[in-house]
Motif scaffolding. Structure first.
Motif, short mmCIF file in Angstrom:
data_model
loop_
_atom_site.label_atom_id
_atom_site.label_comp_id
_atom_site.label_asym_id
_atom_site.label_seq_id
_atom_site.Cartn_x
_atom_site.Cartn_y
_atom_site.Cartn_z
N PHE A 139 0.84 -1.20 0.00
CA PHE A 139 0.00 0.00 0.00
C PHE A 139 0.87 1.26 0.00
O PHE A 139 0.65 2.18 -0.80
CB PHE A 139 -0.91 -0.02 1.23
CG PHE A 139 -1.89 1.12 1.30
CD1 PHE A 139 -3.09 1.06 0.62
CD2 PHE A 139 -1.60 2.26 2.05
CE1 PHE A 139 -3.99 2.12 0.69
CE2 PHE A 139 -2.49 3.31 2.11
CZ PHE A 139 -3.69 3.25 1.44
N VAL A 140 1.87 1.30 0.89
CA VAL A 140 2.78 2.44 0.96
C VAL A 140 3.56 2.59 -0.35
O VAL A 140 3.74 3.70 -0.86
CB VAL A 140 3.75 2.30 2.15
CG1 VAL A 140 4.81 3.40 2.12
CG2 VAL A 140 3.00 2.33 3.47
N GLY A 141 4.00 1.46 -0.91
CA GLY A 141 4.75 1.50 -2.16
C GLY A 141 3.92 1.98 -3.33
O GLY A 141 4.41 2.75 -4.19
N TRP A 142 2.67 1.57 -3.38
CA TRP A 142 1.83 1.95 -4.51
C TRP A 142 1.41 3.42 -4.44
O TRP A 142 1.42 4.13 -5.45
CB TRP A 142 0.60 1.05 -4.58
CG TRP A 142 -0.43 1.51 -5.59
CD1 TRP A 142 -1.70 1.90 -5.35
CD2 TRP A 142 -0.25 1.62 -7.01
NE1 TRP A 142 -2.35 2.25 -6.51
CE2 TRP A 142 -1.47 2.09 -7.55
CE3 TRP A 142 0.82 1.38 -7.86
CZ2 TRP A 142 -1.65 2.32 -8.90
CZ3 TRP A 142 0.64 1.62 -9.22
CH2 TRP A 142 -0.58 2.06 -9.74
N PHE A 143 1.05 3.89 -3.26
CA PHE A 143 0.54 5.26 -3.17
C PHE A 143 1.67 6.27 -3.02
O PHE A 143 1.86 6.90 -1.98
CB PHE A 143 -0.50 5.37 -2.06
CG PHE A 143 -1.81 4.79 -2.47
CD1 PHE A 143 -2.61 5.43 -3.40
CD2 PHE A 143 -2.22 3.56 -1.99
CE1 PHE A 143 -3.80 4.87 -3.83
CE2 PHE A 143 -3.41 2.99 -2.41
CZ PHE A 143 -4.20 3.65 -3.33
N GLY A 144 2.41 6.38 -4.12
CA GLY A 144 3.39 7.43 -4.29
C GLY A 144 3.07 8.15 -5.58
O GLY A 144 3.84 8.09 -6.55
N PRO A 145 1.91 8.85 -5.65
CA PRO A 145 1.51 9.49 -6.91
C PRO A 145 2.45 10.60 -7.32
O PRO A 145 3.07 11.26 -6.49
CB PRO A 145 0.11 10.05 -6.59
CG PRO A 145 0.11 10.21 -5.10
CD PRO A 145 0.96 9.11 -4.57
N ARG A 146 2.59 10.81 -8.63
CA ARG A 146 3.44 11.87 -9.17
C ARG A 146 2.55 13.00 -9.68
O ARG A 146 1.57 12.76 -10.37
CB ARG A 146 4.31 11.36 -10.31
CG ARG A 146 5.04 10.08 -10.04
CD ARG A 146 5.89 10.10 -8.75
NE ARG A 146 6.87 9.04 -8.77
CZ ARG A 146 6.64 7.78 -8.47
NH1 ARG A 146 5.42 7.40 -8.13
NH2 ARG A 146 7.61 6.88 -8.51
N GLY A 147 2.91 14.23 -9.35
CA GLY A 147 2.07 15.34 -9.75
C GLY A 147 2.77 16.67 -9.77
O GLY A 147 3.64 16.93 -10.60
N HIS A 172 -3.73 6.00 -9.83
CA HIS A 172 -3.88 6.27 -8.40
C HIS A 172 -5.26 6.81 -8.08
O HIS A 172 -5.81 6.56 -7.01
CB HIS A 172 -2.80 7.24 -7.93
CG HIS A 172 -1.42 6.65 -7.90
ND1 HIS A 172 -0.40 7.08 -8.71
CD2 HIS A 172 -0.90 5.63 -7.17
CE1 HIS A 172 0.68 6.36 -8.47
NE2 HIS A 172 0.41 5.48 -7.56
N GLY A 173 -5.83 7.56 -9.05
CA GLY A 173 -7.17 8.07 -8.84
C GLY A 173 -8.22 6.99 -8.73
O GLY A 173 -9.09 7.02 -7.85
N ILE A 174 -8.16 5.98 -9.61
CA ILE A 174 -9.19 4.95 -9.60
C ILE A 174 -8.92 3.84 -8.58
O ILE A 174 -9.81 3.05 -8.28
CB ILE A 174 -9.35 4.31 -11.00
CG1 ILE A 174 -8.07 3.57 -11.42
CG2 ILE A 174 -9.73 5.36 -12.02
CD1 ILE A 174 -8.19 2.87 -12.76
N SER A 175 -7.70 3.80 -8.02
CA SER A 175 -7.39 2.72 -7.08
C SER A 175 -7.44 3.16 -5.62
O SER A 175 -7.50 2.31 -4.72
CB SER A 175 -6.00 2.15 -7.37
OG SER A 175 -4.98 3.14 -7.19
#
Length: 402
Positions: free
Chosen positions: A342-350, A388-391
């Motif tokens: 979870f921590v690894g996946w939620f590193g969105p770029r913006g 990241h938005g849809i997950s």
């Protein structure tokens, strides 16, 4: 830009903001969250769509807009920090920043070397640095949702607040090393100087301005000088002042804004929300504008992004190059496997990646691989907003049901 077009753009943005404010609850808990919807709206209404938004914003304008948005978001998220949770679980952001971030930079550079063998190693390191920072605004559904364990929320929030500030001196160092050899004799001294200046000045500015602001607030309160109407501007003004002064003095404005928010939030305690509501509102408003502008400017250049290398690196940046370092740095942390993923996946770029990309676009002389680097960054941000938005909400619901 003609006056008529300026007012037309303003009318479109205002109408969208008005409508979204009335129906936001229908989207924030669904697959399509705010930033994704803003991006899609910008793409639909912009030059590549129906053409109602006629935007003529140069690189400097986009950079300034993204910087202001990022500063307000960083300051607000830092000020909202739950210090008890953070201090009790401080090992998580420390691991992510001191171990995970360097590993991400190294892996990103090596993967780029394999995928873009024609580009110089330093430029591949620049690409990895642009895409290393995470975005608290895009991850808001995660870092603000009480269903997510508090240590995870605070850890991700602190990581996203500090990693972009840490990456600023790294990016500046790499850009300096791109210059002719005679301009950067003493690479070690240059690296040390940049790090000390960027980080040290940013922290010093935050400390000084937060202390002065607290003293002035006490004086204002005791003398009855405050007015509820103008109190809303106190913390947004402090956030922008931290950023602008640190940048003026040669430091990192992002670190200054984040540390300033941490200090103010800690000293205000339970009363901080009286001052922070307007700050959050300004951040949300700027976020709407920046993502609509991004969507409007991205759609016309999509044909230029149709290259498998750009999208492969983008996909790897969001998965392999982020999740493996996070998994490794969390070994021995006691977190169960799902939380590590979870921590690894939620590193969105913006926002930070947008700012860094514009810095590269403005660099002279232009990088040899400027085109592939910028296009890869655009692909990564677009993919991040969508995936990241849809997950976010579906994964968060797993915590509610468990």
């Amino acid at each position: 830009m003609e006056t008529t077009l300026l007012y037309q753009n303003l009318a479109i943005l205002a109408a969208f903001l008005l409508i979204y404010s009335l129906i936001a609850g229908r989207f924030e808990s669904k697959l399509i969250n705010g930033p994704l919807l803003f991006l899609l709206a910008g793409a639909l209404l912009g030059p590549g769509g129906v053409g109602l938004l006629s935007l003529e914003i140069n690189h400097e304008g986009i950079r300034l807009l993204a910087e202001l948005t990022l500063v307000i978001v960083l300051f607000t998220d830092a000020a909202n920090t739950d210090w008890r949770v953070l201090l009790a679980n401080r090992s998580l952001p420390i691991r992510l920043l001191l171990i995970g971030l360097p590993l991400t930079l190294v892996l990103g550079t090596l993967f780029g070397r394999w995928l873009f063998p024609q580009l110089p190693l330093l430029e591949l390191a620049i690409l990895a640095t642009i895409l290393a920072p995470t975005d608290a605004a895009l991850g808001k559904a995660v870092v603000s949702n009480p269903a997510v364990p508090a240590p995870i929320r605070e850890g991700l929030n602190q990581e996203s607040g500090l990693n972009d500030g840490i990456c600023v001196p790294v990016l500046l160092l790499l850009l300096a090393l791109i210059a002719p050899t005679e301009q950067h004799q003493g690479t070690g001294a240059l690296a040390l100087t940049l790090m000390l200046e960027e980080i040290g000045i940013g922290i010093a500015v935050a400390l000084a301005l937060s202390q002065v602001t607290l003293w002035l607030l006490r004086r204002s309160y005791l003398n009855g000088w405050q007015l509820p109407l103008w109190r809303q501007l106190t913390l947004p003004g402090l956030a922008l002042l931290c950023f602008a002064l640190a940048q003026t003095l040669g430091g990192s404005g992002f670190i200054a804004a984040f540390v300033g928010g941490l200090l103010i939030g800690h000293r205000f305690g339970e009363h901080k929300h009286e001052y922070l509501d307007s700050c959050e509102g300004y951040g949300d408003l700027l976020s709407v504008v920046i993502w609509m502008v991004f969507g409007a400017t991205l759609l016309p250049v999509l044909p230029d992004l149709l290259h498998w290398q750009y999208w492969l690196y983008a996909l790897a940046s969001l998965t392999l190059l982020r999740m493996v370092p996070v998994w490794l740095c969390l070994v021995g942390s006691g977190l169960r496997p799902e939380l590590r993923l979870f921590v690894g996946w939620f590193g969105p770029r913006g926002l930070a990646s947008i700012v860094f990309a514009v810095m590269v676009l403005q660099h002279r002389p232009a990088l040899l691989g400027q085109g592939p680097i910028i296009k890869t960054v655009l692909c990564t941000i677009l993919l991040s907003v969508i995936l990241h938005g849809i997950s976010a909400n579906p994964w968060v619901r797993r915590f509610k049901s468990s």
